[in-house]
Design a protein around this motif. Structure first.
Motif, PDB file in Angstrom:
ATOM      1  N   ARG A  22       0.896  -1.216  -0.077  1.00  0.00           N
ATOM      2  CA  ARG A  22       0.157  -0.262   0.272  1.00  0.00           C
ATOM      3  C   ARG A  22       0.957   1.271  -0.291  1.00  0.00           C
ATOM      4  O   ARG A  22       0.526   2.222  -0.795  1.00  0.00           O
ATOM      5  CB  ARG A  22      -1.095  -0.185   1.519  1.00  0.00           C
ATOM      6  N   THR A  26       0.895   4.185  -3.045  1.00  0.00           N
ATOM      7  CA  THR A  26       0.103   5.492  -2.354  1.00  0.00           C
ATOM      8  C   THR A  26       0.039   6.571  -3.367  1.00  0.00           C
ATOM      9  O   THR A  26       0.987   7.209  -4.494  1.00  0.00           O
ATOM     10  CB  THR A  26       1.602   6.428  -1.630  1.00  0.00           C
ATOM     11  N   ARG A  27      -1.079   6.826  -3.607  1.00  0.00           N
ATOM     12  CA  ARG A  27      -1.441   7.876  -5.035  1.00  0.00           C
ATOM     13  C   ARG A  27      -1.286   9.455  -4.230  1.00  0.00           C
ATOM     14  O   ARG A  27      -2.220  10.054  -3.795  1.00  0.00           O
ATOM     15  CB  ARG A  27      -3.227   7.482  -5.453  1.00  0.00           C
ATOM     16  N   TRP A  28      -0.266  10.007  -5.397  1.00  0.00           N
ATOM     17  CA  TRP A  28      -0.370  11.827  -4.212  1.00  0.00           C
ATOM     18  C   TRP A  28      -0.999  12.750  -4.225  1.00  0.00           C
ATOM     19  O   TRP A  28      -0.877  12.455  -5.922  1.00  0.00           O
ATOM     20  CB  TRP A  28       1.378  11.881  -4.580  1.00  0.00           C
ATOM     21  N   ASP A 238      -7.551   2.216   5.686  1.00  0.00           N
ATOM     22  CA  ASP A 238      -6.937   2.077   4.147  1.00  0.00           C
ATOM     23  C   ASP A 238      -6.148   2.220   3.186  1.00  0.00           C
ATOM     24  O   ASP A 238      -5.644   1.889   2.796  1.00  0.00           O
ATOM     25  CB  ASP A 238      -8.464   2.116   3.076  1.00  0.00           C
ATOM     26  N   SER A 239      -5.506   3.428   3.878  1.00  0.00           N
ATOM     27  CA  SER A 239      -4.126   4.459   3.507  1.00  0.00           C
ATOM     28  C   SER A 239      -3.478   4.717   4.760  1.00  0.00           C
ATOM     29  O   SER A 239      -3.293   5.727   5.256  1.00  0.00           O
ATOM     30  CB  SER A 239      -4.266   5.820   2.772  1.00  0.00           C
ATOM     31  N   GLY A 242      -2.631   8.309   4.055  1.00  0.00           N
ATOM     32  CA  GLY A 242      -3.656   8.518   4.957  1.00  0.00           C
ATOM     33  C   GLY A 242      -3.556   9.082   6.639  1.00  0.00           C
ATOM     34  O   GLY A 242      -3.332   9.865   7.054  1.00  0.00           O
ATOM     35  N   TRP A 278      -1.866   1.013  12.218  1.00  0.00           N
ATOM     36  CA  TRP A 278      -2.332   0.137  10.997  1.00  0.00           C
ATOM     37  C   TRP A 278      -2.040  -1.104  11.222  1.00  0.00           C
ATOM     38  O   TRP A 278      -3.287  -1.768  11.180  1.00  0.00           O
ATOM     39  CB  TRP A 278      -1.106   0.974  10.406  1.00  0.00           C
TER      40      TRP A 278
END
Length: 409
Positions: A22, A26-28, A238-239, A242, A278
């Protein structure tokens, strides 16, 4: 009641492999700036995530935690995780330490060596819904569970308690609910008193004005956790990036207002706390106390006035008019802006109210010797009714002392 069961922290390799996947994916957010004034600094967060993937030694942190005796106890149908570290010397004094949010019991590990050497038996539980303690139906149950842990499970008929943040609220309630068993309390956040506006000092007016302003400038996290915790939990559970952003934003805001987190915490300090949330999947359940106690709504009666389930004296709901905590108490103001006069309204037997010179919101990590010394001074000397000379420590090392008994400072 069954004996506590020994506990060891162990995390499945599959959980850690999923975490790495994950983090790698990561989608920044586009267009985010490397600054803190609009939230987390994206440059720092990227560096933290990179450290999390390549360099952070989770195993060594687990080994540090597992060096201390840990247990699970079932109390009134609820399972509680706690550390129990015996003190040195003769007749160690039992001391309960309760953490806050966004923290875990790990925050108190730097205190262990200091306080166990000062002949304290330390009991350090994980709050329900945090890390290794499952949640409870309502936060109002926590003080009673803590009391039974100390008395019924561990056999301490009298004990002291320290807490910061949510831990301070639990500690204040312990003193209210069990005054015959709680010998004294030491907190970094005073209980919420009922006020008569006509009696407020200038300092108190300034404090309340500052608090009202903070509702607009700094309390978005608390409002979300109080009003929409499940929506927020779906994103953060989920992130991992985040989750890290949500947590470090508060650690920086509350302890590193100069903007440099590195002056207060190492990345590994932060990552240990974040990873505990986490791997246990407890960020959502850690929000429950915000909803249960309407936290972050101090001075906003519309949030708590018609809710009997909220315990008086916590951050939001004031003690009833005329009620004060009678247990001997000490307040160490590390980052809380309340003046000593505010604390005196909540405690009938306030032994010490000290404006600490440094430390921020997480003093057990940032200034363990300073915090341990204040705890030691109170429970070794100040937590004695007869002949105690109360003091208010002021900036610059000045002391105001008096030989009064049983009143304010």
């Amino acid at each position: 009641m069954a004996d506590p069961i020994p506990f060891t922290v162990a995390v499945s390799p599959d959980v850690l492999a999923d975490l790495d996947r994950r983090l790698h994916a990561t989608r920044w957010p586009p267009g985010a700036q490397p600054r803190w004034d609009a939230g987390v600094d994206q440059g720092y967060l990227r560096a933290l995530v990179e450290r999390w993937r390549n360099g952070f030694d989770w195993t060594s942190q687990v080994n540090v935690l597992n060096r201390h005796p840990q247990y699970l106890a079932e109390i009134d149908g609820h399972v509680v995780h706690f550390l129990h570290v015996r003190g040195r010397g003769q007749k160690p004094f039992p001391l309960l330490l309760t953490h806050g949010w966004p923290s875990t019991c790990w925050e108190f590990l730097p205190l262990v060596e200091h306080l166990s050497a000062m002949t304290f038996d330390l009991v350090i539980p994980s709050l329900p819904g945090f890390a290794f303690s499952p949640p409870v139906p309502h936060a109002a149950a926590i003080p009673g569970i803590w009391h039974r842990l100390m008395t019924d499970v561990l056999g301490y008929p009298r004990y002291g308690a320290h807490g910061g943040d949510i831990g301070a609220m639990v500690t204040n309630r312990l003193a209210l609910d069990h005054p015959d068993n709680v010998a004294g309390i030491h907190v970094t956040m005073p209980a919420e008193p009922t006020i008569d506006p006509a009696t407020l000092t200038c300092e108190e007016h300034e404090f309340l004005a500052q608090r009202r302003m903070s509702h607009e400038t700094d309390s978005a996290y608390a409002h979300a956790q109080r009003t929409r915790p499940d929506t927020l939990a779906a994103a953060l559970n989920d992130s991992p990036a985040g989750l890290a952003a949500w947590i470090i934003d508060k650690w920086r805001d509350w302890s590193a207002r100069d903007g440099d987190l590195a002056t207060r915490f190492s990345m590994d300090d932060l990552l240990t706390t974040i990873t505990l949330y986490w791997v246990t999947g407890t960020i959502g359940t850690s929000f429950a106390v915000y909803r249960d106690w309407a936290l972050g709504s101090s001075g906003r009666p519309e949030a708590w006035a018609n809710r009997d389930d909220i315990s008086p004296g916590v951050d939001s709901k004031p003690l009833p008019p005329g009620q004060r905590i009678t247990t001997p108490a000490a307040v160490a103001l590390f980052d809380h802006p309340a003046p000593p006069a505010w604390a005196r309204r909540a405690y009938a037997d306030l032994r010490t109210c000290a404006r600490m010179p440094r430390g921020g919101h997480f003093p057990a990590l940032t200034e363990p010797a300073l915090l341990a010394g204040d705890i030691r001074d109170f429970f070794s000397h100040g937590c004695q009714r007869a002949g105690w000379r109360r003091r208010v420590r002021l900036p610059g090392g000045l002391d105001l002392r008096g030989a009064v008994r049983g009143g304010g400072v």
